[in-house]
Motif scaffolding. Sequence first.
Motif, PDB file in Angstrom:
ATOM      1  N   VAL A  57       0.740  -1.352  -0.185  1.00 22.58           N
ATOM      2  CA  VAL A  57      -0.019  -0.127   0.072  1.00 22.58           C
ATOM      3  C   VAL A  57       0.823   1.345  -0.063  1.00 22.58           C
ATOM      4  O   VAL A  57       0.168   2.264  -0.029  1.00 22.58           O
ATOM      5  N   GLY A 113      -5.622   3.008  20.126  1.00 20.01           N
ATOM      6  CA  GLY A 113      -5.835   2.851  18.477  1.00 20.01           C
ATOM      7  C   GLY A 113      -4.775   1.781  18.247  1.00 20.01           C
ATOM      8  O   GLY A 113      -3.763   1.637  18.460  1.00 20.01           O
ATOM      9  N   SER A 117       0.067   3.253  13.492  1.00 18.96           N
ATOM     10  CA  SER A 117       0.945   4.025  14.431  1.00 18.96           C
ATOM     11  C   SER A 117       0.867   3.034  15.927  1.00 18.96           C
ATOM     12  O   SER A 117       2.210   3.074  16.297  1.00 18.96           O
ATOM     13  N   GLU A 136      -8.795  -0.499  21.386  1.00 23.54           N
ATOM     14  CA  GLU A 136      -9.187  -0.186  20.173  1.00 23.54           C
ATOM     15  C   GLU A 136     -10.903  -0.121  20.308  1.00 23.54           C
ATOM     16  O   GLU A 136     -11.611  -1.021  20.915  1.00 23.54           O
ATOM     17  N   ALA A 137     -11.261   1.034  19.634  1.00 24.47           N
ATOM     18  CA  ALA A 137     -12.667   1.376  19.447  1.00 24.47           C
ATOM     19  C   ALA A 137     -13.424   0.258  18.898  1.00 24.47           C
ATOM     20  O   ALA A 137     -14.659   0.008  19.394  1.00 24.47           O
ATOM     21  N   GLY A 143      -7.053  -0.826  12.615  1.00 17.87           N
ATOM     22  CA  GLY A 143      -7.292   0.599  11.984  1.00 17.87           C
ATOM     23  C   GLY A 143      -7.784   0.531  10.572  1.00 17.87           C
ATOM     24  O   GLY A 143      -8.288  -0.528  10.169  1.00 17.87           O
ATOM     25  N   VAL A 144      -7.087   1.458   9.945  1.00 22.01           N
ATOM     26  CA  VAL A 144      -7.531   1.605   8.469  1.00 22.01           C
ATOM     27  C   VAL A 144      -7.060   0.276   7.606  1.00 22.01           C
ATOM     28  O   VAL A 144      -7.839   0.094   6.713  1.00 22.01           O
ATOM     29  N   ARG A 153      -7.116  -5.191  -2.165  1.00 19.87           N
ATOM     30  CA  ARG A 153      -5.794  -4.433  -1.987  1.00 19.87           C
ATOM     31  C   ARG A 153      -4.693  -5.083  -0.925  1.00 19.87           C
ATOM     32  O   ARG A 153      -3.543  -5.005  -0.968  1.00 19.87           O
ATOM     33  N   ALA A 177     -13.335  -0.719  23.104  1.00 15.94           N
ATOM     34  CA  ALA A 177     -13.155   0.183  24.073  1.00 15.94           C
ATOM     35  C   ALA A 177     -12.938   1.736  23.373  1.00 15.94           C
ATOM     36  O   ALA A 177     -11.603   1.962  22.869  1.00 15.94           O
ATOM     37  N   ILE A 179     -11.865   5.204  24.110  1.00 14.61           N
ATOM     38  CA  ILE A 179     -11.177   5.927  25.057  1.00 14.61           C
ATOM     39  C   ILE A 179     -11.613   7.421  24.642  1.00 14.61           C
ATOM     40  O   ILE A 179     -11.641   7.767  23.604  1.00 14.61           O
ATOM     41  N   SER A 200      -5.195   7.548  17.300  1.00 10.45           N
ATOM     42  CA  SER A 200      -6.471   7.457  17.033  1.00 10.45           C
ATOM     43  C   SER A 200      -6.965   7.697  15.630  1.00 10.45           C
ATOM     44  O   SER A 200      -8.139   7.775  15.319  1.00 10.45           O
ATOM     45  N   ASP A 259     -10.754   3.472  -3.673  1.00  7.60           N
ATOM     46  CA  ASP A 259     -11.311   2.277  -2.643  1.00  7.60           C
ATOM     47  C   ASP A 259     -13.033   1.979  -2.488  1.00  7.60           C
ATOM     48  O   ASP A 259     -13.349   0.739  -2.799  1.00  7.60           O
ATOM     49  N   ASP A 397      -1.999   9.674  12.300  1.00  8.87           N
ATOM     50  CA  ASP A 397      -3.141  10.623  11.370  1.00  8.87           C
ATOM     51  C   ASP A 397      -3.496  11.494  12.342  1.00  8.87           C
ATOM     52  O   ASP A 397      -4.190  12.583  12.147  1.00  8.87           O
ATOM     53  N   ALA A 403      -2.855  10.578   6.388  1.00 10.37           N
ATOM     54  CA  ALA A 403      -1.544  10.441   5.407  1.00 10.37           C
ATOM     55  C   ALA A 403      -1.340   9.274   5.050  1.00 10.37           C
ATOM     56  O   ALA A 403      -2.232   8.864   4.575  1.00 10.37           O
ATOM     57  N   VAL A 405       0.436   5.090   5.682  1.00  7.74           N
ATOM     58  CA  VAL A 405       0.613   3.968   6.602  1.00  7.74           C
ATOM     59  C   VAL A 405       1.994   4.339   7.275  1.00  7.74           C
ATOM     60  O   VAL A 405       2.682   3.956   8.287  1.00  7.74           O
TER      61      VAL A 405
HETATM   62  P1  FAD Z   1      -5.786   4.452  11.867  1.00  9.59           P
HETATM   63  O1  FAD Z   1      -5.179   3.456  10.858  1.00  9.59           O
HETATM   64  O2  FAD Z   1      -6.782   5.419  11.519  1.00  9.59           O
HETATM   65  O3  FAD Z   1      -6.091   3.579  13.107  1.00  9.59           O
HETATM   66  C1  FAD Z   1      -6.743   4.212  14.311  1.00  9.59           C
HETATM   67  C2  FAD Z   1      -7.294   3.492  15.181  1.00  9.59           C
HETATM   68  O4  FAD Z   1      -7.740   4.140  16.507  1.00  9.59           O
HETATM   69  C3  FAD Z   1      -8.513   2.890  14.504  1.00  9.59           C
HETATM   70  O5  FAD Z   1      -8.581   1.593  14.491  1.00  9.59           O
HETATM   71  C4  FAD Z   1      -9.735   3.406  15.303  1.00  9.59           C
HETATM   72  O6  FAD Z   1     -11.094   2.588  15.533  1.00  9.59           O
HETATM   73  C5  FAD Z   1      -9.092   3.767  16.663  1.00  9.59           C
HETATM   74  N1  FAD Z   1      -9.843   4.596  17.530  1.00  9.59           N
HETATM   75  C6  FAD Z   1      -9.987   5.981  17.155  1.00  9.59           C
HETATM   76  N2  FAD Z   1     -10.578   6.481  18.203  1.00  9.59           N
HETATM   77  C7  FAD Z   1     -10.434   5.889  19.158  1.00  9.59           C
HETATM   78  C8  FAD Z   1     -10.706   5.997  20.705  1.00  9.59           C
HETATM   79  N3  FAD Z   1     -11.239   7.019  21.192  1.00  9.59           N
HETATM   80  N4  FAD Z   1     -10.623   4.813  21.685  1.00  9.59           N
HETATM   81  C9  FAD Z   1      -9.934   3.875  20.858  1.00  9.59           C
HETATM   82  N5  FAD Z   1      -9.604   3.776  19.680  1.00  9.59           N
HETATM   83  C10 FAD Z   1      -9.801   4.735  18.780  1.00  9.59           C
HETATM   84  N6  FAD Z   1      -2.262   4.894   3.174  1.00  9.59           N
HETATM   85  C11 FAD Z   1      -1.159   4.378   2.337  1.00  9.59           C
HETATM   86  O7  FAD Z   1       0.023   4.555   2.887  1.00  9.59           O
HETATM   87  N7  FAD Z   1      -1.378   3.795   1.466  1.00  9.59           N
HETATM   88  C12 FAD Z   1      -2.876   3.164   1.101  1.00  9.59           C
HETATM   89  O8  FAD Z   1      -2.997   2.546   0.090  1.00  9.59           O
HETATM   90  C13 FAD Z   1      -3.726   3.864   1.819  1.00  9.59           C
HETATM   91  N8  FAD Z   1      -4.950   3.629   1.509  1.00  9.59           N
HETATM   92  C14 FAD Z   1      -6.005   4.120   2.447  1.00  9.59           C
HETATM   93  C15 FAD Z   1      -7.440   3.767   2.127  1.00  9.59           C
HETATM   94  C16 FAD Z   1      -8.541   4.194   2.961  1.00  9.59           C
HETATM   95  C17 FAD Z   1      -9.790   3.990   2.937  1.00  9.59           C
HETATM   96  C18 FAD Z   1      -8.221   5.117   4.232  1.00  9.59           C
HETATM   97  C19 FAD Z   1      -9.100   5.773   4.871  1.00  9.59           C
HETATM   98  C20 FAD Z   1      -6.872   5.645   4.362  1.00  9.59           C
HETATM   99  C21 FAD Z   1      -5.769   4.911   3.469  1.00  9.59           C
HETATM  100  N9  FAD Z   1      -4.391   5.359   3.748  1.00  9.59           N
HETATM  101  C22 FAD Z   1      -3.274   4.755   2.959  1.00  9.59           C
HETATM  102  C23 FAD Z   1      -4.193   6.302   4.887  1.00  9.59           C
HETATM  103  C24 FAD Z   1      -3.653   5.143   6.077  1.00  9.59           C
HETATM  104  O9  FAD Z   1      -4.360   4.031   5.938  1.00  9.59           O
HETATM  105  C25 FAD Z   1      -3.454   6.179   7.400  1.00  9.59           C
HETATM  106  O10 FAD Z   1      -2.844   7.038   7.158  1.00  9.59           O
HETATM  107  C26 FAD Z   1      -3.139   5.346   8.508  1.00  9.59           C
HETATM  108  O11 FAD Z   1      -3.739   4.072   8.741  1.00  9.59           O
HETATM  109  C27 FAD Z   1      -2.847   6.010   9.834  1.00  9.59           C
HETATM  110  O12 FAD Z   1      -2.624   5.165  10.740  1.00  9.59           O
HETATM  111  P2  FAD Z   1      -3.060   5.364  12.234  1.00  9.59           P
HETATM  112  O13 FAD Z   1      -2.576   4.539  13.200  1.00  9.59           O
HETATM  113  O14 FAD Z   1      -2.573   6.892  12.609  1.00  9.59           O
HETATM  114  O15 FAD Z   1      -4.551   5.536  12.272  1.00  9.59           O
END
Ligand code: FAD
Length: 426
Positions: A57, A113, A117, A136-137, A143-144, A153, A177, A179, A200, A259, A397, A403, A405
């Motif tokens: 990805v 989360g 990250s 994790e919520a 996550g994503v 994909r 959960a 938070i 998150s 997607d 993010d 942003a 992965v």
């Molecule tokens: P996330 O992956 O968003 O994970 C955050 C997690 O925290 C989630 O599981 C959420 O449920 C949890 N959470 C949120 N609030 C709370 C709370 N209050 N308490 C407990 N848990 C909570 N990037 C790429 O590099 N290549 C790609 O091809 C790509 N495709 C994408 C396709 C889609 C549809 C989307 C939406 C994004 C895509 N991205 C892609 C972007 C990438 O997935 C994100 O930048 C990355 O996942 C961010 O990681 P993160 O750990 O910050 O957050």
Amino acid sequence: VNEAKSCLNCPTKPCRSACPVQIDIPAFIERVANEDMEGAYRVLTASSALPAVCGRVCPQENQCEGKCVRGIKGESVGIGRLERFVADTHATSGIAEKAGAVEKNGHRIAVVGSGPSGLTCAGDLAAMGYDVTVFEAFHKAGGVLVYGIPEFRLPKAIVQSEVDALLQKGVKLVTNAVIGRAESVDDLFADGFEAVFIGSGAGLPMFMRIPGESLLGVYSANEYLTRINLMKAYCEDYDTPLKKVSRVAVVGGGNVAMDADRCAKRMGADVTVVYRRGMEELPARKEEVHHAEEEGIVFKLLNNPVKILGDETGHVSGIECVKMELGEPDQSGRRRPIPVEGSNFTMDVDAVIMALGTSPNPLIKSTTEGLESNKKGCLVADESGATTREGVFAGGDAVTGAATVILAMGAGKTAAQSIDQYIRSK
Ligand code: FAD
Ligand code: SF4
């Protein structure tokens, strides 16, 4: 192996400098060329916790492959495909990771989360001996990687094996959960956690604020993808099926829109992407647009929705758009779309998916005293990941806004180091 042999092993390593986590790319490729796949895997995992994910990805064309010297006169080395190949070969090799029993240091850290990250931060901290709990919520970790990016994909089994590896390292996972609602960050400290990492994400969808957006059949791309990826909405006899529709409009031109449109196609609909700029300005990866076109998605470019139309039952029946033309470049450097007066027209559709971007959910910020966010709702954190609240770190993010992965993983890694320093300094 032949592809790896096309690498020039450039001494200046421009590909490596363009990798957000600085993978020693020529070194891993050299091992592939020598058919030492486990050696290649070790080079990859020295810098990246999720090579099977990133190989699939990462936007390599803007990163490592974009700077590959081979690309100047022809085609860059297929770095992403090689990374994926090495990771998949390792996964099927039967070579178990050495459990490497880590002595526990007795300090408890909470990670909020389970996206890239959070998983990276948790994994690194567990490897240092911390007692880590991920909250994790959703009902599933990833996550994503699990709720957003579709199976075609990024197979879910790959993400699950990364989560399983963390659990084997002794990381605890608490799902369902939220938070900020179930428990606050302060509750976590009161429960004995000495530091908290907030990963998150940016899951709050944006809408256009046009008439008709609350009609039945209007989805945010996040909701639509989550229903399909996590809630089996493609099964008509499941608890939460999606209504079967035959014509879907996806509004937006980014990767998330691609997607969503490809998922809607798989749900059996004729799909049209409505985007206000032209093909040149589409922000999605060229590869994704190419796949969408190959699958028969129609691109209606230089059009902008102004109203969503409904029938007497409150369901979407159409979308009214205005044609656009491109003016001078705006702040983003892309030519500004300007509506063409009197060019309004309607399209008959049964569902509209809004893929206009997302921002961080304000829940944690609003329930945690001393935690600051900026105008875009992103948590304020310095380069070490430290937020404005002592003992609370953040990354991915939630800090940068939507942003990638690999950047989220990098932030999780940095924060793990900072949390370790913070605990040691106490
Ligand atoms: P996330 O992956 O968003 O994970 C955050 C997690 O925290 C989630 O599981 C959420 O449920 C949890 N959470 C949120 N609030 C709370 C709370 N209050 N308490 C407990 N848990 C909570 N990037 C790429 O590099 N290549 C790609 O091809 C790509 N495709 C994408 C396709 C889609 C549809 C989307 C939406 C994004 C895509 N991205 C892609 C972007 C990438 O997935 C994100 O930048 C990355 O996942 C961010 O990681 P993160 O750990 O910050 O957050
Ligand atoms: Fe190999 Fe391209 Fe990196 Fe040079 S820039 S070392 S050719 S992958």
